[in-house]
Write a protein that holds these residues in place. Sequence first.
Motif, PDB file in Angstrom:
ATOM      1  N   GLU A 175       0.832  -1.202   0.000  1.00  0.00           N
ATOM      2  CA  GLU A 175       0.000   0.000   0.000  1.00  0.00           C
ATOM      3  C   GLU A 175       0.874   1.263   0.000  1.00  0.00           C
ATOM      4  OE1 GLU A 175      -3.856   1.711   2.414  1.00  0.00           O
ATOM      5  OE2 GLU A 175      -2.093   1.094   3.522  1.00  0.00           O
ATOM      6  N   ILE A 181      -8.086   6.149  -5.840  1.00  0.00           N
ATOM      7  CA  ILE A 181      -7.595   4.782  -6.110  1.00  0.00           C
ATOM      8  C   ILE A 181      -7.388   4.009  -4.807  1.00  0.00           C
ATOM      9  CG2 ILE A 181      -5.605   3.460  -6.960  1.00  0.00           C
ATOM     10  CD1 ILE A 181      -5.520   5.194  -9.385  1.00  0.00           C
ATOM     11  N   LEU A 182      -6.745   4.628  -3.831  1.00  0.00           N
ATOM     12  CA  LEU A 182      -6.535   3.929  -2.550  1.00  0.00           C
ATOM     13  C   LEU A 182      -7.870   3.617  -1.879  1.00  0.00           C
ATOM     14  CD1 LEU A 182      -3.436   5.909  -1.242  1.00  0.00           C
ATOM     15  CD2 LEU A 182      -3.479   3.492  -1.800  1.00  0.00           C
ATOM     16  N   ASP A 238     -10.826   3.187  -3.459  1.00  0.00           N
ATOM     17  CA  ASP A 238     -11.492   2.109  -4.216  1.00  0.00           C
ATOM     18  C   ASP A 238     -10.923   0.752  -3.845  1.00  0.00           C
ATOM     19  OD1 ASP A 238     -13.146   3.819  -5.520  1.00  0.00           O
ATOM     20  OD2 ASP A 238     -12.000   3.903  -7.378  1.00  0.00           O
ATOM     21  N   ALA A 241      -9.304  -0.062  -1.095  1.00  0.00           N
ATOM     22  CA  ALA A 241      -9.632  -0.378   0.306  1.00  0.00           C
ATOM     23  C   ALA A 241     -11.056  -0.906   0.405  1.00  0.00           C
ATOM     24  CB  ALA A 241      -9.450   0.862   1.167  1.00  0.00           C
ATOM     25  N   GLU A 294     -12.909  -2.388  -1.979  1.00  0.00           N
ATOM     26  CA  GLU A 294     -13.034  -3.732  -2.570  1.00  0.00           C
ATOM     27  C   GLU A 294     -12.322  -4.773  -1.715  1.00  0.00           C
ATOM     28  OE1 GLU A 294     -13.190  -4.720  -6.776  1.00  0.00           O
ATOM     29  OE2 GLU A 294     -12.681  -2.640  -7.183  1.00  0.00           O
ATOM     30  N   TRP A 351      -5.225 -10.560  -4.020  1.00  0.00           N
ATOM     31  CA  TRP A 351      -5.912  -9.659  -4.946  1.00  0.00           C
ATOM     32  C   TRP A 351      -5.406  -8.221  -4.772  1.00  0.00           C
ATOM     33  CZ3 TRP A 351      -8.855  -5.317  -4.031  1.00  0.00           C
ATOM     34  CH2 TRP A 351      -9.503  -4.777  -5.146  1.00  0.00           C
ATOM     35  N   ARG A 383      -1.811  -7.790  -6.054  1.00  0.00           N
ATOM     36  CA  ARG A 383      -1.737  -7.818  -7.522  1.00  0.00           C
ATOM     37  C   ARG A 383      -2.219  -6.484  -8.099  1.00  0.00           C
ATOM     38  NH1 ARG A 383      -5.526  -9.595 -10.995  1.00  0.00           N
ATOM     39  NH2 ARG A 383      -4.843 -10.117 -13.092  1.00  0.00           N
ATOM     40  N   GLN A 384      -3.356  -6.024  -7.605  1.00  0.00           N
ATOM     41  CA  GLN A 384      -3.910  -4.754  -8.083  1.00  0.00           C
ATOM     42  C   GLN A 384      -2.950  -3.603  -7.794  1.00  0.00           C
ATOM     43  OE1 GLN A 384      -6.840  -3.562  -9.496  1.00  0.00           O
ATOM     44  NE2 GLN A 384      -7.608  -5.587  -9.977  1.00  0.00           N
ATOM     45  N   ARG A 431       0.470  -3.833  -9.865  1.00  0.00           N
ATOM     46  CA  ARG A 431       0.298  -3.533 -11.288  1.00  0.00           C
ATOM     47  C   ARG A 431      -0.041  -2.063 -11.499  1.00  0.00           C
ATOM     48  NH1 ARG A 431      -3.071  -8.244 -14.180  1.00  0.00           N
ATOM     49  NH2 ARG A 431      -2.651  -6.951 -15.979  1.00  0.00           N
ATOM     50  N   THR A 432      -0.899  -1.542 -10.639  1.00  0.00           N
ATOM     51  CA  THR A 432      -1.264  -0.124 -10.751  1.00  0.00           C
ATOM     52  C   THR A 432      -0.062   0.762 -10.433  1.00  0.00           C
ATOM     53  OG1 THR A 432      -3.525  -0.649 -10.120  1.00  0.00           O
ATOM     54  CG2 THR A 432      -2.863   1.628  -9.891  1.00  0.00           C
ATOM     55  N   GLN A 436       2.399   0.761 -13.196  1.00  0.00           N
ATOM     56  CA  GLN A 436       1.866   1.480 -14.347  1.00  0.00           C
ATOM     57  C   GLN A 436       2.081   2.998 -14.205  1.00  0.00           C
ATOM     58  OE1 GLN A 436      -2.286   0.686 -15.034  1.00  0.00           O
ATOM     59  NE2 GLN A 436      -2.459   2.472 -16.359  1.00  0.00           N
ATOM     60  N   PHE A 437       1.879   3.502 -12.988  1.00  0.00           N
ATOM     61  CA  PHE A 437       2.002   4.951 -12.786  1.00  0.00           C
ATOM     62  C   PHE A 437       3.453   5.386 -12.507  1.00  0.00           C
ATOM     63  CE2 PHE A 437      -2.584   4.672 -12.145  1.00  0.00           C
ATOM     64  CZ  PHE A 437      -2.995   5.759 -12.894  1.00  0.00           C
ATOM     65  N   TYR A 451     -18.335   5.357  -9.853  1.00  0.00           N
ATOM     66  CA  TYR A 451     -16.981   5.653  -9.362  1.00  0.00           C
ATOM     67  C   TYR A 451     -16.108   4.422  -9.630  1.00  0.00           C
ATOM     68  CZ  TYR A 451     -18.140   2.919  -5.176  1.00  0.00           C
ATOM     69  OH  TYR A 451     -18.485   1.916  -4.322  1.00  0.00           O
ATOM     70  N   SER A 481     -14.415   1.856  -8.307  1.00  0.00           N
ATOM     71  CA  SER A 481     -14.640   0.492  -7.867  1.00  0.00           C
ATOM     72  C   SER A 481     -15.926  -0.094  -8.470  1.00  0.00           C
ATOM     73  CB  SER A 481     -14.733   0.487  -6.340  1.00  0.00           C
ATOM     74  OG  SER A 481     -14.727  -0.804  -5.872  1.00  0.00           O
ATOM     75  N   GLN A 529     -16.166  -3.296 -11.013  1.00  0.00           N
ATOM     76  CA  GLN A 529     -16.970  -4.490 -10.700  1.00  0.00           C
ATOM     77  C   GLN A 529     -18.019  -4.758 -11.789  1.00  0.00           C
ATOM     78  OE1 GLN A 529     -18.341  -3.818  -6.705  1.00  0.00           O
ATOM     79  NE2 GLN A 529     -16.431  -4.521  -5.812  1.00  0.00           N
ATOM     80  N   THR A 582      -7.365  -3.775 -14.012  1.00  0.00           N
ATOM     81  CA  THR A 582      -6.722  -3.214 -12.814  1.00  0.00           C
ATOM     82  C   THR A 582      -7.249  -1.790 -12.619  1.00  0.00           C
ATOM     83  OG1 THR A 582      -4.841  -2.318 -14.007  1.00  0.00           O
ATOM     84  CG2 THR A 582      -4.573  -4.516 -13.081  1.00  0.00           C
ATOM     85  N   ILE A 583      -7.257  -1.397 -11.374  1.00  0.00           N
ATOM     86  CA  ILE A 583      -7.798  -0.072 -11.064  1.00  0.00           C
ATOM     87  C   ILE A 583      -6.960   1.029 -11.744  1.00  0.00           C
ATOM     88  CG2 ILE A 583      -6.556   0.387  -8.900  1.00  0.00           C
ATOM     89  CD1 ILE A 583     -10.304   0.762  -9.111  1.00  0.00           C
ATOM     90  N   GLY A 584      -5.681   0.750 -11.928  1.00  0.00           N
ATOM     91  CA  GLY A 584      -4.791   1.711 -12.604  1.00  0.00           C
ATOM     92  C   GLY A 584      -5.172   1.895 -14.061  1.00  0.00           C
ATOM     93  N   TYR A 609      -8.421   3.920 -14.292  1.00  0.00           N
ATOM     94  CA  TYR A 609      -8.281   5.369 -14.088  1.00  0.00           C
ATOM     95  C   TYR A 609      -7.509   6.033 -15.222  1.00  0.00           C
ATOM     96  CZ  TYR A 609     -10.584   5.933  -9.618  1.00  0.00           C
ATOM     97  OH  TYR A 609     -11.543   6.020  -8.639  1.00  0.00           O
ATOM     98  N   GLU A 626     -15.580   2.807   5.187  1.00  0.00           N
ATOM     99  CA  GLU A 626     -15.085   1.547   4.596  1.00  0.00           C
ATOM    100  C   GLU A 626     -13.992   1.778   3.566  1.00  0.00           C
ATOM    101  OE1 GLU A 626     -18.984   2.372   2.272  1.00  0.00           O
ATOM    102  OE2 GLU A 626     -18.227   2.629   4.301  1.00  0.00           O
ATOM    103  N   ARG A 627     -13.784   3.032   3.204  1.00  0.00           N
ATOM    104  CA  ARG A 627     -12.704   3.371   2.267  1.00  0.00           C
ATOM    105  C   ARG A 627     -11.518   3.958   3.027  1.00  0.00           C
ATOM    106  NH1 ARG A 627     -14.149   4.095  -3.049  1.00  0.00           N
ATOM    107  NH2 ARG A 627     -12.725   5.854  -3.243  1.00  0.00           N
ATOM    108  N   ARG A 639     -11.419   7.813   2.805  1.00  0.00           N
ATOM    109  CA  ARG A 639     -11.053   8.453   1.527  1.00  0.00           C
ATOM    110  C   ARG A 639     -12.308   8.687   0.680  1.00  0.00           C
ATOM    111  NH1 ARG A 639      -7.449   3.928   1.999  1.00  0.00           N
ATOM    112  NH2 ARG A 639      -5.436   4.604   2.769  1.00  0.00           N
TER     113      ARG A 639
END
Lengths: 225, 115
Positions: free
Chosen positions: A17, A32-33, A35, A37, A39, A54, A57-58, A61-62, A65-66, B27, B29, B33, B44-46, B49, B71-72, B75
């Motif tokens: 993280e 992004i963080l 989203d 968190a 999921e 999961w 991996r996400q 990779r993210t 990428q950045f 949004y 997530s 899904q 991937t989320i990257g 975005y 739950e986030r 954030r």
Amino acid sequence: MSTPSGSKFANPPRLIEKFLRWSLPKELKEPILGDLAEEYLDMLAHTPNKANYWYSRQALRTGLQFLTKTKRGLIMFLFGVAVFVTFIFIAMIMSGDVLMFLNVPSLLIVIPPAVFLTLACSSRQSVQHAFTIMLSERLDFGKIELVTAKQVFNTFGNMNMLMGWIGVIIGAIAMASNIESEVFSQVFGPAFAVCLLTLFYAFLIKALCYAAEAKIQFKIISQDS
Amino acid sequence: MSDKEKFLGEFEQFMLLSILKLSDNAYGSAIRQLLAEAIRRDVTIGALYTTLERLEKKGLLTSKMGEITPERGGRAKKYFKLTAQGQKALKRSKEALTDMWQGVSLSTQSTQGNS
């Protein structure tokens, strides 16, 4: 953060993280963080065994990428250092034996005193901050912070050079005091080679410090213009 | 055809359609899904975005930061919405595809090709 199922995996892998947070652009950190968190928490409730895998991996990779977008300067700097080190290493191999360039006492003469002298001239915080500034992509540091950081690398590089020369002088004095005329021709060469190693190490570190200084100078110029 | 009039890519269309379907709840997530359920693509989320940013730069989307939820991890969400330009681009792509599909019958062709 607690989970609905009361699972022991309450937090996503901290190191990963942290890497993701470091590599993301400022404007995307929060969404992004958040989203991920959200999921992750959802996954913990349904498939807790897969959640960490999961998330990792996400996030990896993210992050990767950045990274090329947000840390381009750092990547280029590290690539430059890697090329520099590689070429020096190749040159050492082509000279005969890499081991002849390795001498622990010479390293000890140069690096530890240079580190302590630099700390004495600045402070531990300044040194840490200098590395942070050098590795950061941000351009919005204060002018004093940047100049101080540049000064730290300048001091460290120069201290290494001075210690390198002092090492050469110590080696020369030791040679002059101990070599006898009967064995001079056999002993002088290897002894002189070892004596020069302190200067070699000093030049290597000075070159890296010079690169770090130049990187910080670029930030100063960017701020001025 | 100018840059603005170019047709949307497949993934871009999926993204814009997801945002339309999700309406006020579009949004990162939720879009991810929905894509995973509808087209079985684990994006991937990257990557998500990156595409959303590109579409926003093209003027096909707008975004706004939403509320902070526990739950986030405290954030905020970033909500996306199609602009009129985005809807027009999506419609054009759909019409172009519909036109291209006119008179095409895959099953007949594949049967003929196999025989």
